[in-house]
Design an enzyme around this catalytic site. Structure first.
Site, PDB file in Angstrom:
ATOM      1  N   ASP A 247      53.553  56.340  18.955  1.00  0.00           N
ATOM      2  CA  ASP A 247      54.332  57.205  19.851  1.00  0.00           C
ATOM      3  C   ASP A 247      55.681  56.552  20.158  1.00  0.00           C
ATOM      4  O   ASP A 247      55.734  55.437  20.692  1.00  0.00           O
ATOM      5  CB  ASP A 247      53.578  57.426  21.172  1.00  0.00           C
ATOM      6  CG  ASP A 247      52.399  58.362  21.022  1.00  0.00           C
ATOM      7  OD1 ASP A 247      52.257  58.980  19.953  1.00  0.00           O
ATOM      8  OD2 ASP A 247      51.619  58.469  21.988  1.00  0.00           O
TER       9      ASP A 247
ATOM     10  N   GLY B 181      48.105  59.421  19.906  1.00  0.00           N
ATOM     11  CA  GLY B 181      47.289  60.370  19.148  1.00  0.00           C
ATOM     12  C   GLY B 181      46.119  60.785  20.012  1.00  0.00           C
ATOM     13  O   GLY B 181      45.533  59.962  20.737  1.00  0.00           O
TER      14      GLY B 181
ATOM     15  N   ASN C  44      43.700  58.271  22.098  1.00  0.00           N
ATOM     16  CA  ASN C  44      43.748  58.351  23.558  1.00  0.00           C
ATOM     17  C   ASN C  44      42.355  58.552  24.142  1.00  0.00           C
ATOM     18  O   ASN C  44      41.978  57.904  25.132  1.00  0.00           O
ATOM     19  CB  ASN C  44      44.659  59.499  24.003  1.00  0.00           C
ATOM     20  CG  ASN C  44      46.124  59.243  23.708  1.00  0.00           C
ATOM     21  OD1 ASN C  44      46.543  58.101  23.524  1.00  0.00           O
ATOM     22  ND2 ASN C  44      46.913  60.307  23.655  1.00  0.00           N
TER      23      ASN C  44
ATOM     24  N   GLU D 165      44.478  67.817  15.873  1.00  0.00           N
ATOM     25  CA  GLU D 165      45.572  67.095  15.227  1.00  0.00           C
ATOM     26  C   GLU D 165      45.166  66.551  13.860  1.00  0.00           C
ATOM     27  O   GLU D 165      45.898  65.763  13.271  1.00  0.00           O
ATOM     28  CB  GLU D 165      46.066  65.952  16.122  1.00  0.00           C
ATOM     29  CG  GLU D 165      46.853  66.439  17.329  1.00  0.00           C
ATOM     30  CD  GLU D 165      47.446  65.311  18.152  1.00  0.00           C
ATOM     31  OE1 GLU D 165      48.301  65.605  19.000  1.00  0.00           O
ATOM     32  OE2 GLU D 165      47.049  64.137  17.954  1.00  0.00           O
TER      33      GLU D 165
ATOM     34  N   ASN E 228      43.750  74.002  28.252  1.00  0.00           N
ATOM     35  CA  ASN E 228      44.673  74.298  29.342  1.00  0.00           C
ATOM     36  C   ASN E 228      44.976  75.799  29.380  1.00  0.00           C
ATOM     37  O   ASN E 228      44.420  76.589  28.599  1.00  0.00           O
ATOM     38  CB  ASN E 228      45.952  73.458  29.230  1.00  0.00           C
ATOM     39  CG  ASN E 228      46.746  73.744  27.962  1.00  0.00           C
ATOM     40  OD1 ASN E 228      46.663  74.823  27.367  1.00  0.00           O
ATOM     41  ND2 ASN E 228      47.526  72.767  27.522  1.00  0.00           N
TER      42      ASN E 228
ATOM     43  N   THR F 106      41.914  73.330  32.448  1.00  0.00           N
ATOM     44  CA  THR F 106      42.803  72.515  33.270  1.00  0.00           C
ATOM     45  C   THR F 106      43.985  73.337  33.761  1.00  0.00           C
ATOM     46  O   THR F 106      44.516  74.184  33.039  1.00  0.00           O
ATOM     47  CB  THR F 106      43.299  71.289  32.484  1.00  0.00           C
ATOM     48  OG1 THR F 106      44.084  71.711  31.360  1.00  0.00           O
ATOM     49  CG2 THR F 106      42.129  70.460  31.986  1.00  0.00           C
TER      50      THR F 106
ATOM     51  N   ASP G   3      54.500  59.953  33.984  1.00  0.00           N
ATOM     52  CA  ASP G   3      54.518  60.393  32.587  1.00  0.00           C
ATOM     53  C   ASP G   3      53.226  61.155  32.352  1.00  0.00           C
ATOM     54  O   ASP G   3      52.137  60.603  32.502  1.00  0.00           O
ATOM     55  CB  ASP G   3      54.627  59.186  31.658  1.00  0.00           C
ATOM     56  CG  ASP G   3      54.675  59.566  30.180  1.00  0.00           C
ATOM     57  OD1 ASP G   3      54.557  60.766  29.873  1.00  0.00           O
ATOM     58  OD2 ASP G   3      54.816  58.660  29.343  1.00  0.00           O
TER      59      ASP G   3
ATOM     60  N   THR H 169      52.163  62.385  29.516  1.00  0.00           N
ATOM     61  CA  THR H 169      51.665  62.240  28.157  1.00  0.00           C
ATOM     62  C   THR H 169      50.206  61.775  28.161  1.00  0.00           C
ATOM     63  O   THR H 169      49.850  60.811  28.847  1.00  0.00           O
ATOM     64  CB  THR H 169      52.505  61.222  27.366  1.00  0.00           C
ATOM     65  OG1 THR H 169      53.882  61.603  27.443  1.00  0.00           O
ATOM     66  CG2 THR H 169      52.083  61.165  25.909  1.00  0.00           C
TER      67      THR H 169
ATOM     68  N   ASP I 242      44.596  64.974  27.205  1.00  0.00           N
ATOM     69  CA  ASP I 242      43.709  64.373  26.206  1.00  0.00           C
ATOM     70  C   ASP I 242      42.522  63.686  26.849  1.00  0.00           C
ATOM     71  O   ASP I 242      41.423  63.694  26.307  1.00  0.00           O
ATOM     72  CB  ASP I 242      44.467  63.318  25.374  1.00  0.00           C
ATOM     73  CG  ASP I 242      45.674  63.889  24.643  1.00  0.00           C
ATOM     74  OD1 ASP I 242      45.830  65.116  24.606  1.00  0.00           O
ATOM     75  OD2 ASP I 242      46.454  63.080  24.108  1.00  0.00           O
TER      76      ASP I 242
END
Length: 248
Positions: free
Chosen positions: A12, A38, A42, A136, A179, A211, A237, A239, A243
């Protein structure tokens, strides 16, 4: 019972920016940091930090030794992590002053899954073992089918959502973690309550975690719907927040 994460591993590249850039705009980043990420990695790291023995089955490129070492440092079993020719996956991530992000993904090795390799991995697992998936990697539909045949407990985060994933038989999923954007794509509903009711009707044997960002989550377990508010914290953050919610 064992836990297998079959998913992506990325480098990342995170750029701190004043705001998420707009089409045609050139802006200067305030900083650049490189992390391991990824969705698969994660989730595996979050499970490892929670004390769960977790296996990761993914693909890294010839530049992926650091990703492999990261897994080992967090106690993740890498017996099913393979190296293939080419580059590992990576992500270009902008994080603005409010902690919101925008992400550009390059699949790289993550998109090189082969059916024979999937079979080889899943042959080592059995009924009741947990398989944690995201969108992914390639061959996702095949992985779901084969895990379902083995009576594994399948947990899916359908992100990033696309038309191909929407065509899969998601009734085979044990737990669907999604989500509001993904909920709308799968149901056509605009309100969270309508989304979760539509998902319950469509996937009767699937538990659902919807979520809602800073508002928390709606959870459907069998015949009960529970609202879980979020903990109020300062956003730094976001990010990987989605996940890893299931493993928090």
């Amino acid at each position: 019972m064992r836990v297998l994460v079959m998913g992506s591993l990325n480098y990342d590249f995170v750029y701190e920016v004043d705001h998420i850039y707009r089409p045609g705009e050139t802006i200067e980043s305030l900083s650049l940091e490189t992390y391991y990420g990824g969705k698969g990695l994660n989730q595996a790291i979050a499970l490892g930090k929670a004390g769960v023995q977790v296996y990761i089955a993914g693909l890294v490129g010839e530049d992926g030794e650091s990703l492999r070492n990261c897994c080992k440092e967090h106690g993740i079993d890498t017996a099913y992590l393979k190296t293939v020719k080419g580059k590992s996956g990576h992500a270009v991530i902008q994080v603005d002053k409010n902690g919101q992000n925008s992400i550009l993904l390059y699949g790289g090795a993550n998109r090189s899954q082969r059916k024979e390799n999937i079979d080889e991995v899943l042959d080592n697992f059995q009924a009741g073992d947990i398989l944690l998936l995201q969108n992914e990697i390639n061959q996702l539909e095949y992985i779901i089918d084969k895990a379902w045949e083995r009576k594994m407990t399948i947990v899916l985060n359908p992100s990033p959502i696309n038309k191909e994933l929407c065509s899969y038989d998601l009734s085979q999923i044990s737990v669907l973690l999604l989500n509001e954007i993904e909920g709308e794509e799968l149901t056509g509903a605009a309100k969270p309550e309508d989304m979760i009711n539509a998902l319950k009707k469509k996937y009767r044997n699937t538990d659902i975690v919807l979520t809602l960002g800073e508002r928390g989550a709606l959870c459907s377990f069998r015949n009960e719907i529970v609202y879980e508010p979020s903990k109020k914290v300062e956003a730094v953050d976001t990010t990987a927040a989605g996940d890893t919610l299931f493993t928090d």
